[in-house]
Design a protein around this motif. Structure first.
Motif, short mmCIF file in Angstrom:
data_model
loop_
_atom_site.label_atom_id
_atom_site.label_comp_id
_atom_site.label_asym_id
_atom_site.label_seq_id
_atom_site.Cartn_x
_atom_site.Cartn_y
_atom_site.Cartn_z
N VAL A 210 0.61 -1.43 -0.16
CA VAL A 210 0.08 -0.15 0.09
C VAL A 210 0.58 1.14 -0.30
N PHE A 211 0.62 2.50 -1.11
CA PHE A 211 1.85 2.95 -0.68
C PHE A 211 0.49 4.40 -0.77
N TYR A 212 1.41 6.12 -0.68
CA TYR A 212 0.11 6.69 -0.64
C TYR A 212 0.17 7.27 -1.53
N ASP A 213 0.57 8.62 -1.86
CA ASP A 213 0.65 9.78 -3.03
C ASP A 213 1.81 9.67 -4.08
N VAL A 214 1.42 9.31 -5.12
CA VAL A 214 2.82 9.15 -5.48
C VAL A 214 1.76 10.22 -6.87
N THR A 215 3.26 11.06 -7.58
CA THR A 215 3.30 12.13 -8.62
C THR A 215 3.87 11.94 -9.75
N TYR A 216 3.70 11.94 -10.75
CA TYR A 216 4.48 11.76 -12.03
C TYR A 216 4.38 12.91 -12.95
N GLU A 217 5.71 14.34 -12.05
CA GLU A 217 5.44 15.90 -12.33
C GLU A 217 6.23 16.24 -13.80
N ASN A 218 6.82 15.16 -14.19
CA ASN A 218 7.33 15.54 -15.62
C ASN A 218 6.53 15.30 -16.93
N PRO A 219 6.25 16.38 -17.69
CA PRO A 219 4.65 16.54 -18.72
C PRO A 219 5.48 15.39 -20.16
N THR A 220 6.79 15.41 -20.06
CA THR A 220 7.42 14.81 -20.95
C THR A 220 7.56 13.31 -20.62
N MET A 221 6.83 12.59 -19.90
CA MET A 221 6.86 11.38 -19.71
C MET A 221 6.03 10.57 -20.42
N HIS B 110 -2.34 -0.60 -4.10
CA HIS B 110 -2.67 -0.18 -3.68
C HIS B 110 -2.10 1.18 -3.60
N PHE B 111 -3.22 2.58 -3.45
CA PHE B 111 -2.58 3.46 -3.22
C PHE B 111 -3.30 4.35 -2.56
N HIS B 112 -3.24 5.83 -2.64
CA HIS B 112 -4.12 6.85 -1.89
C HIS B 112 -4.37 7.65 -3.22
N ASN B 113 -3.62 8.83 -3.45
CA ASN B 113 -3.62 9.09 -4.64
C ASN B 113 -2.78 9.12 -5.58
N VAL B 114 -3.33 9.44 -7.08
CA VAL B 114 -1.89 9.05 -8.10
C VAL B 114 -2.32 10.43 -9.25
N VAL B 115 -1.22 11.22 -9.09
CA VAL B 115 -1.27 12.16 -10.86
C VAL B 115 -0.08 11.50 -11.69
N LEU B 116 -0.92 11.46 -12.76
CA LEU B 116 0.55 11.84 -13.65
C LEU B 116 0.35 12.89 -14.66
N LYS B 117 1.24 13.47 -14.51
CA LYS B 117 1.06 15.25 -15.13
C LYS B 117 1.65 14.74 -16.67
#
Length: 199
Positions: free
Chosen positions: A64-75, A91-98
């Motif tokens: 179980v992970f908590y928050d994960v953000t992929y910050e780079n828009p070129t990914m 499992h994850f709390h919140n994941v954001v892919l930019k």
């Protein structure tokens, strides 16, 4: 990485930043125990590889992970690796892919936010979203939602929050639990199930 030694990984309130084009946060080696606390893992490099078992988050089944953000828009590569199983997902709390990204394996998210333009989900896998899926594009920036294998469906189980989206191009996606509705600026690219596209 000594698989013979069991480790406990306590992340607490850590802010973890990973750089470069091939980063991985791998807790799947051996019999590690993960206590993610309220940590936040930031991938700041533009991951480009689509190899499912080497990059991005590689959590052991049941971790179980908590928050994960992929910050780079070129990914364009792997966000989440292929470790989660149908009976024991990651499992994850919140994941954001930019940036864009591939989500492999079977996973459960409280919230999943997709902010760029091209997302691929594990063929024959299931992504469960408990509270909210944010996946609407705009007139200048539609979002592609597809399976990792053309012709083989990936399942999205959106259990809460809104089930209506727009400015999406969708292919090889099967909705579970709730029907997903896509507005008239969206495109049905074929082999979808339990999705409604407005005309």
């Amino acid at each position: 990485k000594d698989a013979s030694v069991s480790k406990t990984i306590n992340l607490g309130t850590s802010e973890i930043n990973l750089y470069g084009s091939f980063p991985a946060f791998d807790t799947s080696i051996g019999t590690n125990t993960l206590d993610a606390g309220t940590s936040h893992i930031h991938f700041r490099g533009g991951i480009t590889s689509t190899t499912s078992n080497m990059y991005g988050i590689l959590g052991a089944p049941g971790h179980v992970f908590y928050d994960v953000t992929y910050e780079n828009p070129t990914m364009t590569g792997v966000a989440i690796g292929n470790k989660g199983t149908a009976t024991n997902p990651v499992h994850f709390h919140n994941v954001v892919l930019k940036g864009n990204g591939y989500i492999y394996g079977n996973n459960v998210f409280n919230e999943l936010t997709l902010l760029n333009s091209d997302y691929r989900f594990q063929a024959n896998g299931t992504q469960v979203i408990i509270s909210n899926l944010y996946a609407s594009g705009n007139s200048c920036h539609p979002i592609e939602l597809q399976s990792t294998t053309a012709g083989t469906q990936a399942s999205l189980d959106v259990q809460g929050g809104k089930t209506a989206f727009n400015f999406d191009n969708v292919k090889d996606i099967k909705a579970l639990s709730n029907t997903l509705y896509f507005g008239d600026k969206s495109t049905d690219d074929g082999n979808n199930m339990n999705l409604v596209f407005e005309k």
